[in-house]
Design a protein around this motif. Sequence first.
Motif, PDB file in Angstrom:
ATOM      1  N   LYS A  60       0.808  -1.213   0.000  1.00 43.54           N
ATOM      2  CA  LYS A  60       0.000   0.000   0.000  1.00 43.54           C
ATOM      3  C   LYS A  60       0.850   1.277   0.000  1.00 43.54           C
ATOM      4  CE  LYS A  60      -4.126  -1.888   0.156  1.00 43.54           C
ATOM      5  NZ  LYS A  60      -5.132  -1.667  -0.914  1.00 43.54           N
ATOM      6  N   GLY A  61       2.130   1.153  -0.242  1.00 35.70           N
ATOM      7  CA  GLY A  61       2.999   2.325  -0.250  1.00 35.70           C
ATOM      8  C   GLY A  61       4.159   2.156  -1.200  1.00 35.70           C
ATOM      9  N   GLU A  62       5.048   3.132  -1.212  1.00 31.73           N
ATOM     10  CA  GLU A  62       6.235   3.096  -2.052  1.00 31.73           C
ATOM     11  C   GLU A  62       7.360   2.325  -1.363  1.00 31.73           C
ATOM     12  OE1 GLU A  62       6.368   4.319  -5.123  1.00 31.73           O
ATOM     13  OE2 GLU A  62       4.278   4.969  -4.953  1.00 31.73           O
ATOM     14  N   LEU A  63       8.285   1.817  -2.168  1.00 31.39           N
ATOM     15  CA  LEU A  63       9.478   1.201  -1.607  1.00 31.39           C
ATOM     16  C   LEU A  63      10.333   2.272  -0.928  1.00 31.39           C
ATOM     17  CD1 LEU A  63      10.579  -1.203  -4.493  1.00 31.39           C
ATOM     18  CD2 LEU A  63       9.265  -1.790  -2.441  1.00 31.39           C
ATOM     19  N   VAL A  64      11.026   1.872   0.140  1.00 29.88           N
ATOM     20  CA  VAL A  64      11.924   2.766   0.867  1.00 29.88           C
ATOM     21  C   VAL A  64      13.355   2.297   0.617  1.00 29.88           C
ATOM     22  CG1 VAL A  64      12.659   3.575   3.133  1.00 29.88           C
ATOM     23  CG2 VAL A  64      10.220   3.314   2.628  1.00 29.88           C
ATOM     24  N   LEU A  65      14.181   3.160   0.018  1.00 34.69           N
ATOM     25  CA  LEU A  65      15.596   2.871  -0.212  1.00 34.69           C
ATOM     26  C   LEU A  65      16.374   3.473   0.957  1.00 34.69           C
ATOM     27  CD1 LEU A  65      15.912   3.677  -4.025  1.00 34.69           C
ATOM     28  CD2 LEU A  65      15.004   1.623  -2.906  1.00 34.69           C
ATOM     29  N   HIS A  66      16.983   2.619   1.762  1.00 35.82           N
ATOM     30  CA  HIS A  66      17.635   3.096   2.978  1.00 35.82           C
ATOM     31  C   HIS A  66      18.998   3.703   2.671  1.00 35.82           C
ATOM     32  CE1 HIS A  66      14.503   1.426   5.463  1.00 35.82           C
ATOM     33  NE2 HIS A  66      14.649   0.249   4.879  1.00 35.82           N
ATOM     34  N   GLY A  67      19.419   4.603   3.566  1.00 34.46           N
ATOM     35  CA  GLY A  67      20.710   5.256   3.399  1.00 34.46           C
ATOM     36  C   GLY A  67      20.696   6.206   2.218  1.00 34.46           C
ATOM     37  N   ASP A  68      21.732   6.099   1.364  1.00 36.40           N
ATOM     38  CA  ASP A  68      21.843   6.929   0.174  1.00 36.40           C
ATOM     39  C   ASP A  68      21.292   6.156  -1.019  1.00 36.40           C
ATOM     40  OD1 ASP A  68      22.513   8.644  -1.868  1.00 36.40           O
ATOM     41  OD2 ASP A  68      24.678   8.349  -1.693  1.00 36.40           O
ATOM     42  N   LYS A  69      19.990   6.264  -1.233  1.00 33.93           N
ATOM     43  CA  LYS A  69      19.310   5.614  -2.359  1.00 33.93           C
ATOM     44  C   LYS A  69      19.583   4.110  -2.420  1.00 33.93           C
ATOM     45  CE  LYS A  69      19.357   9.864  -5.078  1.00 33.93           C
ATOM     46  NZ  LYS A  69      19.767  10.528  -6.353  1.00 33.93           N
ATOM     47  N   GLY A  70      19.599   3.489  -1.245  1.00 36.46           N
ATOM     48  CA  GLY A  70      19.788   2.052  -1.160  1.00 36.46           C
ATOM     49  C   GLY A  70      21.156   1.623  -0.698  1.00 36.46           C
ATOM     50  N   TYR A  71      22.125   2.538  -0.692  1.00 34.61           N
ATOM     51  CA  TYR A  71      23.459   2.246  -0.178  1.00 34.61           C
ATOM     52  C   TYR A  71      23.441   2.513   1.322  1.00 34.61           C
ATOM     53  CZ  TYR A  71      28.478   2.802   0.729  1.00 34.61           C
ATOM     54  OH  TYR A  71      29.756   2.705   1.236  1.00 34.61           O
ATOM     55  N   SER A  72      23.482   1.450   2.119  1.00 35.43           N
ATOM     56  CA  SER A  72      23.284   1.547   3.564  1.00 35.43           C
ATOM     57  C   SER A  72      24.594   1.271   4.290  1.00 35.43           C
ATOM     58  CB  SER A  72      22.214   0.541   4.008  1.00 35.43           C
ATOM     59  OG  SER A  72      22.062   0.536   5.409  1.00 35.43           O
ATOM     60  N   LYS A  73      25.198   2.321   4.851  1.00 37.54           N
ATOM     61  CA  LYS A  73      26.452   2.179   5.589  1.00 37.54           C
ATOM     62  C   LYS A  73      26.224   1.407   6.887  1.00 37.54           C
ATOM     63  CE  LYS A  73      29.522   5.184   6.141  1.00 37.54           C
ATOM     64  NZ  LYS A  73      30.286   6.392   6.556  1.00 37.54           N
ATOM     65  N   LYS A  74      27.216   0.588   7.256  1.00 41.83           N
ATOM     66  CA  LYS A  74      27.117  -0.203   8.476  1.00 41.83           C
ATOM     67  C   LYS A  74      28.271   0.057   9.437  1.00 41.83           C
ATOM     68  CE  LYS A  74      23.327  -2.471   7.379  1.00 41.83           C
ATOM     69  NZ  LYS A  74      22.956  -1.871   6.106  1.00 41.83           N
ATOM     70  N   HIS A  75      29.138   1.017   9.114  1.00 42.54           N
ATOM     71  CA  HIS A  75      30.290   1.310   9.961  1.00 42.54           C
ATOM     72  C   HIS A  75      30.628   2.792   9.808  1.00 42.54           C
ATOM     73  CE1 HIS A  75      34.398   1.201  11.569  1.00 42.54           C
ATOM     74  NE2 HIS A  75      34.096   0.026  12.104  1.00 42.54           N
ATOM     75  N   PRO A  76      31.024   3.471  10.906  1.00 43.01           N
ATOM     76  CA  PRO A  76      31.286   4.911  10.806  1.00 43.01           C
ATOM     77  C   PRO A  76      32.531   5.267  10.019  1.00 43.01           C
ATOM     78  CG  PRO A  76      31.850   4.099  12.992  1.00 43.01           C
ATOM     79  CD  PRO A  76      31.152   2.980  12.285  1.00 43.01           C
ATOM     80  N   ALA A  77      33.498   4.345   9.919  1.00 43.46           N
ATOM     81  CA  ALA A  77      34.772   4.683   9.265  1.00 43.46           C
ATOM     82  C   ALA A  77      35.129   3.721   8.151  1.00 43.46           C
ATOM     83  CB  ALA A  77      35.901   4.710  10.309  1.00 43.46           C
ATOM     84  N   GLU A  78      35.003   2.430   8.381  1.00 42.41           N
ATOM     85  CA  GLU A  78      35.392   1.459   7.373  1.00 42.41           C
ATOM     86  C   GLU A  78      34.372   1.399   6.235  1.00 42.41           C
ATOM     87  OE1 GLU A  78      36.433  -2.396   8.794  1.00 42.41           O
ATOM     88  OE2 GLU A  78      37.383  -1.629  10.619  1.00 42.41           O
ATOM     89  N   ASP A  79      34.817   0.874   5.109  1.00 44.14           N
ATOM     90  CA  ASP A  79      33.966   0.754   3.925  1.00 44.14           C
ATOM     91  C   ASP A  79      33.132  -0.515   4.038  1.00 44.14           C
ATOM     92  OD1 ASP A  79      32.808   1.126   1.493  1.00 44.14           O
ATOM     93  OD2 ASP A  79      34.525   0.396   0.332  1.00 44.14           O
ATOM     94  N   ARG A  80      32.135  -0.478   4.922  1.00 46.36           N
ATOM     95  CA  ARG A  80      31.241  -1.606   5.141  1.00 46.36           C
ATOM     96  C   ARG A  80      29.818  -1.144   4.863  1.00 46.36           C
ATOM     97  NH1 ARG A  80      34.022  -6.541   6.288  1.00 46.36           N
ATOM     98  NH2 ARG A  80      36.088  -5.904   7.046  1.00 46.36           N
ATOM     99  N   ALA A  81      29.105  -1.870   4.017  1.00 46.35           N
ATOM    100  CA  ALA A  81      27.769  -1.429   3.634  1.00 46.35           C
ATOM    101  C   ALA A  81      27.010  -2.571   2.999  1.00 46.35           C
ATOM    102  CB  ALA A  81      27.858  -0.247   2.661  1.00 46.35           C
ATOM    103  N   SER A  82      25.722  -2.336   2.800  1.00 46.53           N
ATOM    104  CA  SER A  82      24.867  -3.266   2.070  1.00 46.53           C
ATOM    105  C   SER A  82      23.974  -2.467   1.143  1.00 46.53           C
ATOM    106  CB  SER A  82      24.007  -4.091   3.039  1.00 46.53           C
ATOM    107  OG  SER A  82      23.050  -3.242   3.675  1.00 46.53           O
TER     108      SER A  82
END
Length: 357
Positions: free
Chosen positions: A175-197
């Motif tokens: 009943k709604g639109e898809l939600v792309l988390h983070g930066d248009k679907g790029y979701s960071k998982k660490h404050p410094a390292e290059d870890r994401a999904s």
Amino acid sequence: MPFKSLLWILSFSLLLVGCDKPEVKPPTVGVLTQTPTDNFEQVTPNNRLHFPKDHGEHPRFKTEWWYLTANLTAENGEQYGVQWTQFRVATGSHDQKGWGTPQVYMAHLVVSGRHGVKYAERFARGGIGQAGVQASPYRIWLDNWTWQSTGDTPFPGVLTFEDGAMAGELSVVNKGELVLHGDKGYSKKHPAEDRASYYFSAPFLQLQGTLVVDGETLKVSGEGWYDREWSSSMLSAEQQGWDWFSIHLDDGSALMAAQIRAKDKKAYSFGSRSWPDGRVIPLNSEEIYLTPISYSTIDGKVLPLKWRIDIPSQEIKLSVGVERKQQWLPFSFPYWEGAISVKGSHNGRGFMELTGY
């Protein structure tokens, strides 16, 4: 369980935990902290998600999952929680056919309510027809646990399952639109390292259908939440698990708030608030305060089952309580997962997941 070979299960568990470090991590997070090998694709911030393609699977990445939770009400007013998840883990990046495919699937099913907590776990090797994802018409399955649509997206679709004392047939409408988390679907998982999904959700689902629990057939309806996520190395070696909340608030918005815990360091938080019309407000680590209020011992695990969620920028202040404490799920990926209710600045219902404990 389709594969009852002890050797196969042991091998699968070792794959999930990883063997490159002497420290033994909980298997829930071990598979997500492995160093990428065999040229697995990496999550990058300049990539953009494309639909309907990204509803399907991404075999060049190490791991991914399809995930549904639902807070349902029976005709007699009783409350039920349903969780269905299908995981894909790649043992290598080289394409092979049949029994040689590197794709391994695992699925979890949980139904909770007056009858207690029923749960089941299944495994399958890809490439032999026992499990997989089909693009058009959209279908994802493992044995007789199936999500089937008539088009090339999951919605509208029907989830059907049967296992021992539980079964169900639930129609799912978005009943709604898809939600792309983070930066248009790029979701960071660490404050410094290059870890994401890559991570997106469909938070505004309506479900109706039947559950069968211990032989009793129940007509149910309610709200659901659908998550899709994939990566090749999502967590750093220091990160130990996460606390995740998905909540339908009484003003019609949806809140996702999560934190990834790190040894001897501040947790890294992320989230979003969204509305059915497509409005999304990303929430960063400095905006989200997740505070455990009290702990309970469940199956030998000391777990934070009462929380406070504070998001001052959204004027959100919530007290979180669980519907049932006894929802530690002793799967190959062990974790606590169950229905919650919230009160405070808003009322609402949703789900909470605790891993790495």
